[in-house]
Design a protein around this motif. Structure first.
Motif, short mmCIF file in Angstrom:
data_model
loop_
_atom_site.label_atom_id
_atom_site.label_comp_id
_atom_site.label_asym_id
_atom_site.label_seq_id
_atom_site.Cartn_x
_atom_site.Cartn_y
_atom_site.Cartn_z
N UNK A 400 -24.94 32.31 -2.78
CA UNK A 400 -25.10 33.22 -1.66
C UNK A 400 -25.68 34.56 -2.12
N UNK A 401 -25.28 35.01 -3.30
CA UNK A 401 -25.83 36.25 -3.84
C UNK A 401 -27.33 36.10 -4.12
N UNK A 402 -27.71 34.94 -4.59
CA UNK A 402 -29.13 34.66 -4.84
C UNK A 402 -29.93 34.75 -3.55
N UNK A 403 -29.41 34.17 -2.48
CA UNK A 403 -30.11 34.17 -1.20
C UNK A 403 -30.24 35.58 -0.64
N UNK A 404 -29.16 36.36 -0.71
CA UNK A 404 -29.19 37.71 -0.17
C UNK A 404 -30.15 38.62 -0.95
N UNK A 405 -30.24 38.40 -2.25
CA UNK A 405 -31.17 39.18 -3.07
C UNK A 405 -32.61 38.93 -2.63
N UNK A 406 -32.93 37.69 -2.31
CA UNK A 406 -34.29 37.37 -1.84
C UNK A 406 -34.56 38.02 -0.49
N UNK A 407 -33.60 37.98 0.41
CA UNK A 407 -33.80 38.57 1.73
C UNK A 407 -34.02 40.08 1.67
N UNK A 408 -33.46 40.73 0.66
CA UNK A 408 -33.61 42.17 0.54
C UNK A 408 -34.88 42.57 -0.21
N UNK A 409 -35.52 41.59 -0.83
CA UNK A 409 -36.74 41.85 -1.62
C UNK A 409 -37.96 41.46 -0.79
N UNK A 410 -38.76 42.45 -0.40
CA UNK A 410 -39.84 42.17 0.54
C UNK A 410 -40.88 41.21 -0.01
N UNK A 411 -41.08 41.17 -1.34
CA UNK A 411 -42.12 40.31 -1.90
C UNK A 411 -41.61 38.93 -2.27
N UNK A 412 -40.32 38.69 -2.18
CA UNK A 412 -39.75 37.39 -2.52
C UNK A 412 -40.15 36.34 -1.47
N UNK A 427 -28.48 29.79 -12.05
CA UNK A 427 -29.65 30.64 -12.25
C UNK A 427 -30.40 30.81 -10.94
N UNK A 428 -30.83 32.02 -10.69
CA UNK A 428 -31.53 32.36 -9.44
C UNK A 428 -32.94 32.84 -9.78
N UNK A 429 -33.95 32.19 -9.21
CA UNK A 429 -35.34 32.58 -9.43
C UNK A 429 -35.94 33.03 -8.09
N UNK A 430 -36.69 34.13 -8.13
CA UNK A 430 -37.22 34.75 -6.92
C UNK A 430 -38.74 34.90 -7.02
N UNK A 431 -39.51 33.85 -6.80
CA UNK A 431 -40.97 33.93 -6.94
C UNK A 431 -41.61 34.73 -5.81
N UNK A 432 -42.63 35.50 -6.15
CA UNK A 432 -43.39 36.25 -5.15
C UNK A 432 -44.67 35.53 -4.75
N UNK A 433 -45.01 34.48 -5.47
CA UNK A 433 -46.15 33.62 -5.11
C UNK A 433 -45.71 32.19 -5.36
N UNK A 434 -45.87 31.34 -4.35
CA UNK A 434 -45.30 30.01 -4.39
C UNK A 434 -46.41 28.97 -4.43
N UNK A 435 -46.34 28.06 -5.40
CA UNK A 435 -47.27 26.95 -5.47
C UNK A 435 -46.55 25.68 -5.01
N UNK A 436 -46.94 24.53 -5.49
CA UNK A 436 -46.38 23.28 -4.98
C UNK A 436 -44.90 23.11 -5.33
N UNK A 437 -44.22 22.39 -4.47
CA UNK A 437 -42.82 22.04 -4.67
C UNK A 437 -42.73 20.54 -4.93
N UNK A 438 -41.57 20.08 -5.39
CA UNK A 438 -41.41 18.63 -5.56
C UNK A 438 -39.95 18.25 -5.38
N UNK A 439 -39.76 16.99 -5.05
CA UNK A 439 -38.40 16.47 -4.90
C UNK A 439 -37.71 16.48 -6.26
N UNK A 440 -36.54 17.05 -6.32
CA UNK A 440 -35.83 17.17 -7.59
C UNK A 440 -35.17 15.86 -7.97
N UNK A 441 -35.19 15.57 -9.29
CA UNK A 441 -34.52 14.39 -9.83
C UNK A 441 -33.57 14.84 -10.93
N UNK A 442 -32.30 15.08 -10.60
CA UNK A 442 -31.35 15.61 -11.59
C UNK A 442 -31.23 14.76 -12.84
#
Length: 847
Positions: A400-412, A427-442
């Motif tokens: 939840x802290x990760x999500x709120x940090x992104x919402x407060x960061x205008x470039x996230x 771990x929380x990552x906050x990209x400002x430029x997003x490329x392709x995504x993929x289905x995760x395989x744990x």
């Protein structure tokens, strides 16, 4: 020492012999100085291929087997053949050493001189008497040169390995194409530390794209060019960090071999044995990020290897499904959607080509942070964990802290939360430029991943009561009758006067407007009425400057910004300068000029709309609730540098902008920065050391050499240094709200250096600025290099770009006196063509 080019022994003879030999059969691979080629059908060896491509070869190294693939140098084009490269290419030759055009074996370009500036029909290549190889376009402008004048060059040669080189009387290489790789390697060619292979934008667009492969101190890495850089492939080698060693890679038989190299780059390790290829091969970094090896087979060119094998197959590449696209295991691309919901927040850019990616149905706006929400995507992760290494990250945080940090960061743009089984923090990552995504395989990535995309929600609006239409009609009727009566009386008295004035001014207006018809490469010309309608009679003002105001408008489905010059007497010259300058140049970091209006006394410019406005409101905190994070600031600095590098070094004439300041840096919805406002720009011929001009620009950003009126494009570099300090410090260079000793930022910078308290200047509004102190300090050092009083000590902007990209280091031997005091300033006050009203301070600050 044995000559590396034994076939050149006869070049020690007199040059007349060279010229005679050139007239012999075409398989001769050399040329002598004072040779001139024109890119047209007059060249003897023109071959057009079934795919529409064409080669016009001038040098050919024939195949020892008398037929098969051979290396040649000359002009190449593809498809419509309206643009040509001077290139080294592989062509198929017959037993007579002639280039043929069978259905198999189309030409393959392995090196080019002018990929970003193709030339036209009748362009010329001149091997000059003093040893320089110069490429000029059809209009005689210099496009490319080896810059080897006066270096005792004896000849030009294409070797059996595909290396185009200039050599001297000792057969030593003066210049060679192998030292300037583009997107390809041939067997035996080496890529050294700091060098790059840069992919083309596409198979038909040769301009440098966003993928590049480079050799770093610890091995080989591939990146997608973004800010910050995002890696997608790494091949690390241990033991390379000793001070006397660096890394390099060599293309061997079908693969890349990584070696170490001692201090002298021409003395490789003696134990290295390079296997020879069984057939002609080349390796190319493709526009999709793949590194493929091609080999000549009897049926043509075949792909024999994809060197950078990534798991899972194609899904681990940055643009396999475009921005925001989700790649599934079977290679299918889809857009993000909310589970168990019919709402669509993303749409395909092109329904017929899902791999082009997705776009937001409602674009994000940082001016409406309260309307941002996160769209949850379970078991979806980023295309590669490597790409997340340089992205803003937080460790040991709750989801939840990760999500709120992104919402407060205008470039996230998204919050990526990774965690192991049976743990709540991760771990929380906050990209400002997003490329392709993929289905995760744990089972493969060994972690679980949740991804939250930021979306814009449309706020609800309240309906407003409309004025009674009946009452409005009555009022309009009475007004129309009164207006008609009064108007009729005035018409009788004024018609003669208007007729006379019209005839007087008609010719002057026509002459004035004819000036704009003569501007080459003119963008779209609009009528004043069209722009009046597009802007709703100029009702929504976005901002204003010294020469005019800017209004928001719509031209069809396109949102635009219309700049209206308020005083044509003051701004006519500036208007012409802006249309001529920005109308003829194109770069991703320059605001695009869509069109203009020159009608009677009206002068308007139509630009692409930049939704986040100018940089000043983001770093000087007009909007106190939003602070840019460090990576966004660094990206903005890099984009400004790339724009200035293009203006100074890549245009036909050097272009000095002369008014670099935050108000002239505009930001799009992804906070990509673009330079605007060319009203004060000055063209400088490449053979000119400087130009004489009256002082112009904005107080606080002016370089010291303005006092002499002898300026070069390096005045922009000084202004860039001031802007960088403003971005890092979050305040204006001249800020009269500060205490007296802190009014002038650049003077304060000098004092902080003396006190060894440089980091005290860092902006405290940005939450993460102090987390990147080392990077911030490096950028401040770069700004200081740009602020050198002696313009000759300032770096070229191309060097600045390399430093920002990590390919070079900042100069450490600097003069830390950035401010000059001289009585000349007061005498120059009345010669300042400022883009805003003059103040008591001149140049970079108060004196």
């Amino acid at each position: 020492m044995r000559s590396p080019y034994p076939f050149l022994f006869f070049f020690l003879a007199a040059q007349p012999c060279l010229r005679f030999l050139i007239a012999q059969p075409f398989d001769y691979p050399t040329a002598a100085p004072s040779t001139f080629w024109t890119n047209n059908l007059s060249l003897k060896h023109n071959v057009t291929y079934p795919d529409g491509s064409m080669v016009r070869a001038i040098l050919l190294r024939s195949n020892p087997a008398f037929f098969g693939p051979s290396f040649a140098a000359g002009f190449f084009c593809n498809a419509a053949c309206d643009a040509f490269l001077f290139a080294v290419f592989i062509v198929y030759t017959n037993s007579g050493a002639e280039i043929t055009n069978p259905m198999i074996g189309s030409p393959q370009v392995v090196w080019s001189a002018n990929r970003d500036r193709p030339v036209r029909e009748n362009a010329t290549l001149h091997f000059t008497e003093d040893g320089n190889l110069v490429l000029r376009d059809a209009d005689s402008t210099i496009v490319w040169s080896t810059n080897t004048s006066g270096q005792s060059v004896l000849g030009l040669n294409i070797t059996a390995s595909g290396n185009l080189l200039l050599f001297d009387r000792q057969n030593a290489s003066i210049w060679q194409s192998f030292d300037h790789p583009t997107d390809s390697l041939v067997p035996g060619q080496t890529l050294r530390e700091g060098q790059r292979l840069i992919a083309n934008i596409s198979t038909t667009n040769w301009t440098r794209g966003q993928f590049y492969l480079t050799v770093l101190a610890d091995g080989l890495k591939a990146f997608v060019d973004s800010s910050p850089l995002q890696a997608y492939y790494v091949n690390e080698v241990s033991g390379l960090k000793a001070k006397n060693k660096s890394a390099y890679v060599t293309f061997t038989n079908g693969s890349l071999a990584i070696f170490t190299l001692f201090t002298k780059p021409d003395v490789p390790d003696e134990n290295i044995i390079l296997p020879s290829a069984s057939s002609v091969q080349y390796m190319r970094l493709e526009s999709d990020g793949h590194l493929k090896v091609y080999e000549w087979r009897t049926t043509g060119w075949d792909i024999v290897d994809d060197v950078m094998k990534l798991y899972p197959d194609n899904c681990a590449y940055p643009t396999v499904c475009g921005e925001y696209g989700i790649c599934s295991n079977n290679g299918q691309c889809s857009c993000p959607s909310e589970t168990n919901s019919s709402s669509n927040y993303f749409k395909q850019i092109d329904d017929r080509h899902p791999n082009l990616g997705c776009s937001s149905v409602i674009p994000l706006s940082c001016q409406s942070l309260q309307d941002h929400q996160l769209l949850a995507l379970e078991n979806v992760t980023y295309f590669s964990s490597l790409a997340l290494e340089n992205i803003i990250s937080l460790s040991s945080v709750a989801e939840e802290s990760c999500k709120q940090t992104c919402l407060k960061n205008c470039s996230c743009k998204a919050a990526i939360f990774q965690y192991e089984q049976n743990t709540s923090d991760g771990y929380c990552f906050l990209p400002s430029q997003l490329f392709s995504l993929m289905n995760n395989q744990p089972t493969v990535t060994h972690y679980n991943s949740n991804l939250y995309l930021k979306i814009q929600i449309v706020p609800r609006t309240t309906n407003k009561t409309l004025t009674s239409s009946t009452s409005r009609k009555k009022i309009m009727g009475v007004g129309a009758i009164l207006g008609f009566t009064i108007g009729a009386l005035f018409v009788l008295f004024l018609i003669v006067g208007i007729f006379v004035l019209f005839n007087r001014k008609k010719n002057s207006h026509m002459e004035e407007e004819d000036q704009f018809d003569q501007i080459p490469g003119m963008p779209t010309r609009f009528s004043f009425e069209e722009l009046k309608v597009a802007t709703g009679n100029f009702c929504k003002k976005l901002g204003e400057g010294g020469f005019g105001s800017v209004f928001e408008g719509d031209l069809g489905d396109m949102r635009v910004a219309v700049k209206r010059l308020d005083g044509i007497g003051q701004g006519k010259k500036e208007f012409l300068a802006e249309v001529e300058t920005i109308g003829s140049i194109h770069h991703i970091c320059l605001v695009r000029l869509i069109g203009f209006c020159a009608e009677r006394s009206y002068r308007l410019l139509v630009y692409e709309y930049m939704c986040n406005g100018s940089l000043d409101k983001w770093i000087f905190y007009r909007n106190q609730d939003v602070a840019l994070d460090w990576q966004t600031r660094r990206k903005i600095i890099t984009h400004i540098a790339k724009a200035l590098s293009y203006l100074h070094e890549e245009c036909r004439q050097r272009i000095a902008h002369l008014d670099i300041k935050p108000q002239n840096i505009l930001l799009d919805d992804n906070f990509n920065a673009k330079v605007s406002d060319f009203g004060l720009a000055k063209m400088i011929d490449r053979d000119q050391s400087h130009v004489m001009t009256r002082m112009r620009g904005t107080p606080g950003y002016l370089a010291p050499e303005w006092l002499t009126s002898k300026i070069t494009e390096k005045v922009d570099i000084y202004s860039f240094g001031v802007v960088v300090m403003e971005i890092v410090c979050g305040r204006k260079n001249l800020d009269y709200s500060q205490s007296e000793e802190s009014i002038h930022l650049i003077s304060l910078l000098q004092e902080k250096i003396k006190e060894d308290k440089l980091l005290d200047l860092i902006d405290n509004h940005g939450n993460d600025m102090h987390l990147h102190r080392e990077e911030v300090n490096e950028i401040m050092q770069l700004a200081m290099w740009c602020l050198q009083i002696d313009s000759n000590k300032r770096p070229f902007m191309s060097i600045v770009v390399k430093i920002l990209e990590g390919a070079m280091n900042v100069e450490t031997c600097l003069d830390y006196n950035f401010v000059t005091t001289t009585p000349m300033m007061l005498s120059n006050m009345n010669h300042l063509d400022a883009s805003r009203p003059q103040s008591a301070s001149l140049l970079s600050g108060p004196r």
